[in-house]
Design a protein around this motif. Structure first.
Motif, PDB file in Angstrom:
ATOM      1  N   UNK A 147       0.800  -1.219  -0.045  1.00  0.00           N
ATOM      2  CA  UNK A 147       0.118   0.054  -0.073  1.00  0.00           C
ATOM      3  C   UNK A 147       0.963   1.244  -0.154  1.00  0.00           C
ATOM      4  N   UNK A 148       1.950   1.205   0.705  1.00  0.00           N
ATOM      5  CA  UNK A 148       2.791   2.486   0.667  1.00  0.00           C
ATOM      6  C   UNK A 148       3.557   2.591  -0.781  1.00  0.00           C
ATOM      7  N   UNK A 149       3.350   1.693  -1.709  1.00  0.00           N
ATOM      8  CA  UNK A 149       3.841   1.976  -2.895  1.00  0.00           C
ATOM      9  C   UNK A 149       2.661   1.982  -4.031  1.00  0.00           C
ATOM     10  N   UNK A 150       1.557   2.480  -3.256  1.00  0.00           N
ATOM     11  CA  UNK A 150       0.112   2.663  -4.041  1.00  0.00           C
ATOM     12  C   UNK A 150      -0.514   1.557  -4.817  1.00  0.00           C
TER      13      UNK A 150
ATOM     14  N   UNK B 106       7.018  -3.128 -10.737  1.00  0.00           N
ATOM     15  CA  UNK B 106       7.165  -2.619 -11.905  1.00  0.00           C
ATOM     16  C   UNK B 106       8.357  -3.074 -12.530  1.00  0.00           C
ATOM     17  N   UNK B 107       9.039  -2.494 -13.420  1.00  0.00           N
ATOM     18  CA  UNK B 107      10.075  -3.137 -14.162  1.00  0.00           C
ATOM     19  C   UNK B 107      11.308  -2.590 -13.270  1.00  0.00           C
ATOM     20  N   UNK B 108      11.257  -1.943 -12.369  1.00  0.00           N
ATOM     21  CA  UNK B 108      12.504  -1.325 -11.688  1.00  0.00           C
ATOM     22  C   UNK B 108      12.211  -1.916 -10.343  1.00  0.00           C
ATOM     23  N   UNK B 109      11.129  -2.212  -9.772  1.00  0.00           N
ATOM     24  CA  UNK B 109      10.788  -2.332  -8.071  1.00  0.00           C
ATOM     25  C   UNK B 109      10.302  -3.551  -7.808  1.00  0.00           C
ATOM     26  N   UNK B 110      11.201  -4.431  -7.021  1.00  0.00           N
ATOM     27  CA  UNK B 110      10.976  -5.950  -6.813  1.00  0.00           C
ATOM     28  C   UNK B 110      10.817  -6.175  -5.213  1.00  0.00           C
ATOM     29  N   UNK B 111       9.869  -6.939  -4.927  1.00  0.00           N
ATOM     30  CA  UNK B 111       9.730  -7.286  -3.331  1.00  0.00           C
ATOM     31  C   UNK B 111      10.554  -8.729  -3.269  1.00  0.00           C
TER      32      UNK B 111
END
Length: 302
Positions: free
Chosen positions: A11-14, A244-249
């Motif tokens: 949620x903090x990443x929308x 997204x294409x740059x952000x990974x959990x």
């Protein structure tokens, strides 16, 4: 606690996070062929696949999960009312004679076999979505039946690539798509030439390997010396969720994976998940993305 923290992080990443109905107590059930106990949803990725505006409920492979998607009923109805197609595959009988119980790597004739004999039965985690392509791991006649059903449902929107016996079942946490042209692969345990299983159009994609060799965390080694190690922890460094294409959990214990991703200019979000051995999941398995901004297009042509 960890799932709630994971939800808050998303949620903090929308990311809009929705949760299934909570099962307040275990419920017994009985079909004409077996009886079981309904359990909470711990791996939403297995029993449903979302492609474009289609929600496709997959036919259960595990008896206790037969009615699991009823805990998603209200959420799926919400999407149906928002103009999604809500499709459910035929419920399998799951009687023993209709399940292919041979060892997964045994020889099979997938072209010529008795299609009247086997259930259509499959977990969505046997598939990897890459835009307008789906990689479909098949290791039983039940899986082959499901692939044929899927082709009839999505024949005009997607290309299904049958991959035979890359692994026993789920491949979505052994090979992951981080972004177009980049795979993340745990080749430490799945010691195979992955490219030889993939369609030629993906042979030019990069393969990032999670580690040169795998080391279990100290807390795991001390706690489970005499315990059979389940796949959950051994594959956790590939069981990631791309926002997204740059952000990974990524699991906060997958130190080497996070280091490699950072060197490739990915933004890494470490997530604590302490109970994979109980629930058989990690970040990818514990989530099911329904609405994304990416399109169902051929990503090999970017």
């Amino acid at each position: 606690e960890d799932l709630n923290t994971f939800a808050k992080t998303l949620q903090s990443y929308w990311v809009i996070v929705k949760r299934p109905t909570v099962l307040e107590s275990f419920k017994t059930f009985k079909t004409p062929h077996f009886q079981g106990v309904l359990c909470p949803i711990s791996n939403p990725r297995d029993r449903a696949m979302v492609y474009g505006k289609n929600i496709i409920e997959t036919p259960a492979m595990c008896r206790k999960r037969y009615f699991e998607n009823q805990l998603f009923y209200d959420l799926f109805l919400e999407y149906f009312n928002a103009w999604y197609n809500w499709i459910s595959a035929p419920n399998p009988l799951l009687s023993e004679e209709r399940v292919d119980l041979e060892y997964w790597d045994s020889p099979r004739d997938y072209q010529w076999f008795d299609t009247w004999k086997y259930d259509i039965s499959f977990d969505a985690a046997n598939m990897i979505k890459i835009g307008s392509d789906i990689l479909f791991n098949i290791s039983s006649y039940n899986h082959e039946m499901w692939a044929r059903w899927m082709q009839k449902i999505l024949w005009d929107t997607v290309t299904i690539h049958k991959i035979y016996k890359l692994d026993d079942s789920h491949i979505d946490w052994k090979i992951s798509v981080l972004r177009p042209w980049v795979f993340l692969v745990n080749n430490t345990l799945m010691k195979k030439d992955i490219y030889s299983y993939l369609p030629e159009k993906f042979h030019s994609w990069d393969m990032m390997y999670t580690a040169d060799h795998y080391e279990f965390p100290e807390w795991y080694t001390n706690a489970w010396d005499d315990f059979i190690q389940l796949a959950s922890l051994r594959w956790m460094d590939t069981n990631v969720l791309s926002l997204d294409e740059d952000t990974i959990c990524v699991s906060d214990t997958a130190i080497r994976t996070m280091e490699k991703l950072t060197k490739k200019w990915f933004t890494v979000i470490p997530i604590q998940m302490r109970h994979s051995e109980i629930f058989w999941w990690w970040l990818h398995c514990a989530s099911l993305d329904v609405v994304r901004e990416d399109e169902c297009r051929d990503y090999t042509k970017i």
